[in-house]
Design an enzyme around this catalytic site. Structure first.
Site, PDB file in Angstrom:
ATOM      1  N   LYS A  31       0.825  -1.217   0.000  1.00 22.98           N
ATOM      2  CA  LYS A  31       0.000   0.000   0.000  1.00 22.98           C
ATOM      3  C   LYS A  31       0.859   1.266   0.000  1.00 22.98           C
ATOM      4  O   LYS A  31       0.385   2.335  -0.373  1.00 22.98           O
ATOM      5  CB  LYS A  31      -0.958  -0.016   1.185  1.00 22.98           C
TER       6      LYS A  31
HETATM    7  C1  LIG Z   1      -4.371  -4.532   0.297  1.00 26.57           C
HETATM    8  C2  LIG Z   1      -3.578  -5.765   0.201  1.00 26.57           C
HETATM    9  C3  LIG Z   1      -3.833  -6.742  -0.787  1.00 26.57           C
HETATM   10  C4  LIG Z   1      -5.002  -6.666  -1.754  1.00 26.57           C
HETATM   11  O1  LIG Z   1      -4.881  -5.628  -2.663  1.00 26.57           O
HETATM   12  P1  LIG Z   1      -6.180  -5.097  -3.445  1.00 26.57           P
HETATM   13  O2  LIG Z   1      -5.672  -3.996  -4.274  1.00 26.57           O
HETATM   14  O3  LIG Z   1      -7.140  -4.641  -2.390  1.00 26.57           O
HETATM   15  O4  LIG Z   1      -6.709  -6.224  -4.228  1.00 26.57           O
HETATM   16  C5  LIG Z   1      -2.998  -7.846  -0.851  1.00 26.57           C
HETATM   17  N1  LIG Z   1      -1.983  -8.013   0.011  1.00 26.57           N
HETATM   18  C6  LIG Z   1      -1.711  -7.102   0.986  1.00 26.57           C
HETATM   19  C7  LIG Z   1      -0.589  -7.362   1.907  1.00 26.57           C
HETATM   20  C8  LIG Z   1      -2.498  -5.947   1.102  1.00 26.57           C
HETATM   21  O5  LIG Z   1      -2.220  -5.071   2.068  1.00 26.57           O
END
Ligand SMILES: *Cc1c(COP(=O)(O)O)cnc(C)c1O
Length: 462
Positions: free
Chosen positions: A111
């Site tokens: 993120k």
């Molecule tokens: C948010 C997240 C995801 C999923 O990503 P999306 O864009 O919501 O599909 C996968 N792995 C981790 C560690 C995340 O923080």
């Protein structure tokens, strides 16, 4: 570049998508048309750094909403904070399989890639408007730290981040409470993540309050959060095209809210030759059921070891659906109403499902297979992976026909220590980082799960 809402509103420019988050008609902003990169432009990316690729790919989407020198500066500062010079390095896992590590940012989760960009873009945009904004968010642990890292020390944004008291990991909590920044207000709610989310929803539904504090959200539906995620698909291709000459590459994407996977789809729409995007879900498999069985119906959320993907309504999915419906917002609105009523979308027609399957593959991975993958990766390759990454890699393993494939690693294994220990009997510590956090005083307040009290707290602290 103009944007339209999936539900009909628009056109608007990039700047408006940043300020609005969600479109005023409740839809999601999407580009009015996709820019196309020529083969020649794509090949030139091989000679560029991650930052320069980001600049090239994102510029057409931003247009004159941000001057190009400021955009370049924001990109350089954002990705300069990553602890790997390649930003999202590729590690060869086995023949024709790579892991792309998206967790080298300040909070060790993917993120950061979005938040490190969104924070300064929001700050710049507000500055141009001469206004301030208040970000109110709820987090179970991953988004909060990344958002705080992206927004700390900003002059025109205050951040109130709600998290469940004593229910995040210690690292996640400390990542939120030790920012040392005047504009960051972590709030430990004496309740669950659902309580936190409900409070935020309640506050956002009070339009007078929302307007008074110029509340904005930075959740995963914001266009400016999605855009920077396109970049690493181009980056991966630019680094691998000579390694697997003449072959199209697939990507395996651990998926929850469908942001990451949709970014891959966007890259494809802009001309990147991707063979398939493998949507990898845990037992919360609504997206897998949609792609494989034409069944988009919402079930109860099952808690898993990959909690960031424990989602039953993928908020970005509406963007794909809009394209599947030939960009007809009336059809889309009708479908969303159906979904709201019956917790299921009407089935799409054969042509539409064929088209979808020509782009996406899908696989759901059980808890047992997630742990097995973590253990196998350690045992046979000496690579420690987190449970989200394991879901992606296990899905890739089940689809050898998609090779060469890049599996996205979305969190550092240390962020999920108990699953790591369960699968591999190993314990990891970020000594330096933890040490620094431990020595910094934690600043936060504890509130009961009561929207009224949170509202008052926000007003008192602005
Ligand atoms: C948010 C997240 C995801 C999923 O990503 P999306 O864009 O919501 O599909 C996968 N792995 C981790 C560690 C995340 O923080």
């Amino acid at each position: 570049m103009h944007y339209i809402s999936t539900r009909g509103f628009g056109p608007v420019n990039f700047r408006t998508t940043v300020l609005d988050g969600l479109a005023p008609d409740g839809g999601l902003y999407v580009p009015a048309s996709y820019p196309k990169f020529s083969r020649e432009e794509l090949e030139e990316l091989s000679f560029l750094s991650y930052e320069d690729i980001a600049d090239k790919i994102m510029s057409p989407f931003i247009g004159d909403s941000v001057p190009s020198d400021i955009l370049s500066q924001i990109i350089k500062t954002a990705y300069g904070k990553f602890n790997d010079i390649e930003v999202t390095p590729l590690i060869q896992y086995e023949e024709d399989t790579w892991i792309m590590e998206l967790f080298h940012g300040p909070t060790f989760a993917f993120k950061d890639i979005a938040m490190q960009f969104l924070g300064p873009i929001l700050e710049y945009t507000l500055g141009e408007e001469g206004t301030n904004a208040t970000v109110i968010g709820a987090t179970s642990g991953d988004t909060g730290p990344a958002a705080i890292e992206g927004l700390k020390n900003s002059d025109n944004i205050n951040v109130f981040m709600l998290y469940p008291h004593n229910r995040t990991s210690a690292i996640q909590r400390m990542q939120m409470t030790t920012s040392g920044s005047q504009n960051i207000f972590p709030i430990a709610i004496e309740g669950t993540f659902d309580d936190c989310q409900n409070i935020v929803k309640e506050l956002f539904s009070d339009l007078a309050f929302k307007e008074k504090i110029n509340a904005t959200s930075i959740n995963s539906i914001s266009w400016a959060r999605l855009l920077p995620q396109m970049v690493y698909y181009f980056f991966a291709w630019s680094r691998l095209r000579d390694v697997v000459p003449g072959k199209e590459i697939s990507f395996s994407v651990p998926t929850g809210n469908f942001g990451d996977a949709f970014a891959g789809y966007l890259a494809m729409q802009c001309g990147l030759p991707i063979k398939s995007i493998l949507v990898a879900t845990n037992s919360n498999d609504i997206l897998t059921r949609f792609i494989n069985n034409n069944d988009y119906s919402s079930h109860a959320v099952k808690p898993t070891r990959s909690p960031s993907m424990d989602i039953q309504i993928a908020s970005n999915f509406e963007r794909l659906l809009f394209d599947i419906y030939g960009r007809d917002s009336d059809v889309l609105k009708h479908a969303m109403r159906e979904f709201k009523q019956h917790k299921a979308l009407p089935k799409i027609n054969d042509l539409q499902i064929d088209e979808t399957r020509s782009i996406f593959s899908a696989e759901s991975i059980s808890e047992v297979d997630t742990l097995k993958m973590m253990s196998e990766s350690d045992f046979t390759h000496n690579i420690l992976i987190d449970p989200h990454t394991a879901v992606g890699l296990a899905a890739a393993k089940k689809h050898p026909e998609l090779k060469p494939i890049v599996s996205l690693a979305t969190a550092h294994p240390l962020k999920f220590p108990s699953a790591l220990k369960e699968a591999t009997a190993k314990e990891l510590l970020f000594d330096d980082e933890l040490d620094k956090m431990m020595k910094t005083e934690e600043v936060f307040d504890i509130l009961p799960p009561d929207a009224e009290l949170v509202r008052q707290y926000i007003l008192d602290n602005l």
